[in-house]
Design a protein around this motif. Sequence first.
Motif, mmCIF file in Angstrom:
data_model
loop_
_atom_site.group_PDB
_atom_site.id
_atom_site.type_symbol
_atom_site.label_atom_id
_atom_site.label_comp_id
_atom_site.label_asym_id
_atom_site.label_seq_id
_atom_site.Cartn_x
_atom_site.Cartn_y
_atom_site.Cartn_z
ATOM 1 N N VAL A 95 -8.304 28.308 5.660
ATOM 2 C CA VAL A 95 -7.386 26.963 5.303
ATOM 3 C C VAL A 95 -5.985 27.269 5.132
ATOM 4 N N GLN A 96 -5.975 28.365 4.235
ATOM 5 C CA GLN A 96 -4.436 28.757 3.488
ATOM 6 C C GLN A 96 -3.736 29.150 4.757
ATOM 7 N N ARG A 97 -4.062 30.202 5.844
ATOM 8 C CA ARG A 97 -3.247 30.300 6.787
ATOM 9 C C ARG A 97 -2.883 29.323 7.617
ATOM 10 N N ILE A 98 -3.704 28.126 8.111
ATOM 11 C CA ILE A 98 -3.244 26.937 8.764
ATOM 12 C C ILE A 98 -2.267 26.164 7.899
ATOM 13 N N VAL A 99 -2.325 26.070 6.647
ATOM 14 C CA VAL A 99 -1.345 25.423 5.795
ATOM 15 C C VAL A 99 -0.060 26.065 5.920
ATOM 16 N N GLU A 100 -0.013 27.325 5.725
ATOM 17 C CA GLU A 100 1.069 28.133 6.072
ATOM 18 C C GLU A 100 1.763 28.004 7.502
ATOM 19 N N ASN A 101 1.071 27.932 8.392
ATOM 20 C CA ASN A 101 1.509 27.746 9.623
ATOM 21 C C ASN A 101 2.001 26.202 9.998
ATOM 22 N N CYS A 102 1.540 25.261 9.431
ATOM 23 C CA CYS A 102 1.580 24.101 9.416
ATOM 24 C C CYS A 102 2.186 23.217 8.077
ATOM 25 N N PRO A 103 3.156 23.540 7.505
ATOM 26 C CA PRO A 103 3.408 22.944 6.303
ATOM 27 C C PRO A 103 3.534 21.535 6.204
ATOM 28 N N HIS A 104 3.442 20.750 7.302
ATOM 29 C CA HIS A 104 3.171 19.191 7.232
ATOM 30 C C HIS A 104 2.181 18.924 6.858
ATOM 31 N N LEU A 105 1.147 19.601 6.840
ATOM 32 C CA LEU A 105 -0.109 19.152 6.718
ATOM 33 C C LEU A 105 -0.592 19.771 5.224
ATOM 34 N N TYR A 106 -1.578 18.577 4.658
ATOM 35 C CA TYR A 106 -1.964 18.966 3.065
ATOM 36 C C TYR A 106 -3.093 19.741 3.203
ATOM 37 N N GLN A 107 -3.244 20.596 2.272
ATOM 38 C CA GLN A 107 -4.402 21.578 2.312
ATOM 39 C C GLN A 107 -5.612 20.904 2.265
ATOM 40 N N SER A 108 -5.596 19.738 1.494
ATOM 41 C CA SER A 108 -7.109 19.113 1.472
ATOM 42 C C SER A 108 -7.457 18.567 2.807
ATOM 43 N N ALA A 109 -6.478 17.959 3.617
ATOM 44 C CA ALA A 109 -6.849 17.766 4.919
ATOM 45 C C ALA A 109 -7.190 18.865 5.949
ATOM 46 N N VAL A 110 -6.596 19.966 5.864
ATOM 47 C CA VAL A 110 -6.829 20.867 6.621
ATOM 48 C C VAL A 110 -8.523 21.547 6.203
ATOM 49 N N ASN A 111 -8.553 21.618 4.839
ATOM 50 C CA ASN A 111 -9.981 22.107 4.504
ATOM 51 C C ASN A 111 -10.930 20.961 4.938
ATOM 52 N N ASN A 112 -10.675 19.420 4.905
ATOM 53 C CA ASN A 112 -11.716 18.845 5.646
ATOM 54 C C ASN A 112 -11.811 18.668 7.236
ATOM 55 N N ILE A 113 -10.731 19.219 7.802
ATOM 56 C CA ILE A 113 -10.696 19.256 9.316
ATOM 57 C C ILE A 113 -11.529 20.766 9.528
ATOM 58 N N VAL A 114 -11.410 21.619 8.839
ATOM 59 C CA VAL A 114 -12.023 22.954 9.196
ATOM 60 C C VAL A 114 -13.686 22.683 8.849
ATOM 61 N N SER A 115 -13.954 22.084 7.869
ATOM 62 C CA SER A 115 -15.316 21.908 7.349
ATOM 63 C C SER A 115 -15.998 21.114 8.471
ATOM 64 N N ALA A 116 -15.236 19.907 8.945
ATOM 65 C CA ALA A 116 -15.749 18.942 10.143
ATOM 66 C C ALA A 116 -16.104 19.744 11.251
ATOM 67 N N ILE A 117 -15.130 20.865 11.847
ATOM 68 C CA ILE A 117 -15.346 21.319 12.899
ATOM 69 C C ILE A 117 -16.606 22.505 12.710
ATOM 70 N N LEU A 118 -16.611 23.123 11.465
ATOM 71 C CA LEU A 118 -17.862 24.398 11.473
ATOM 72 C C LEU A 118 -19.219 23.518 11.231
ATOM 73 N N ASP A 119 -19.137 22.139 10.573
ATOM 74 C CA ASP A 119 -20.392 21.317 10.521
ATOM 75 C C ASP A 119 -20.870 21.112 11.957
ATOM 76 N N GLU A 120 -19.892 20.553 12.904
ATOM 77 C CA GLU A 120 -20.504 20.077 14.336
ATOM 78 C C GLU A 120 -20.639 21.230 14.931
ATOM 79 N N ILE A 121 -20.143 22.283 14.886
ATOM 80 C CA ILE A 121 -20.799 23.866 15.520
ATOM 81 C C ILE A 121 -22.207 23.871 15.019
ATOM 82 N N VAL A 122 -22.293 23.714 13.736
ATOM 83 C CA VAL A 122 -23.645 23.957 13.167
ATOM 84 C C VAL A 122 -24.681 23.045 13.825
ATOM 85 N N GLU A 123 -24.415 21.759 13.669
ATOM 86 C CA GLU A 123 -25.046 20.699 14.062
ATOM 87 C C GLU A 123 -25.659 20.838 15.664
#
Length: 97
Positions: free
Chosen positions: A7-35
């Motif tokens: 999450v931190q590396r994505i935020v560093e590469n995309c400074p226009h995104l909020y860390q909380s939004a990136v965290n939610n996106i990464v969590s959603a992607i991982l949850d969908e893979i698991v499901e």
Amino acid sequence: MIKSTLVQRIVENCPHLYQSAVNNIVSAILDEIVEGVARGGRVESRGFGVFSVSPRQARIGRNPRTGEYLKIERNRFAVFKASRAVHERLNRGEVSN
């Protein structure tokens, strides 16, 4: 790499995104893979790899400490197969920041 580092590396590469939004996106992607894998399906990401489920049959095992035989139940486990692009990049030894 752990999730928070990703999450931190994505935020560093995309400074226009909020860390909380990136965290939610990464969590959603991982949850969908698991499901997807939990439903017995196959989750494919082109250029990255494939997550799937492989069954393991019931068998008789042996406790190495006591030598006692025991029945091991049938179960399923997750399998990941990296794409050709990932294999090629690993074998070239390239690491990008």
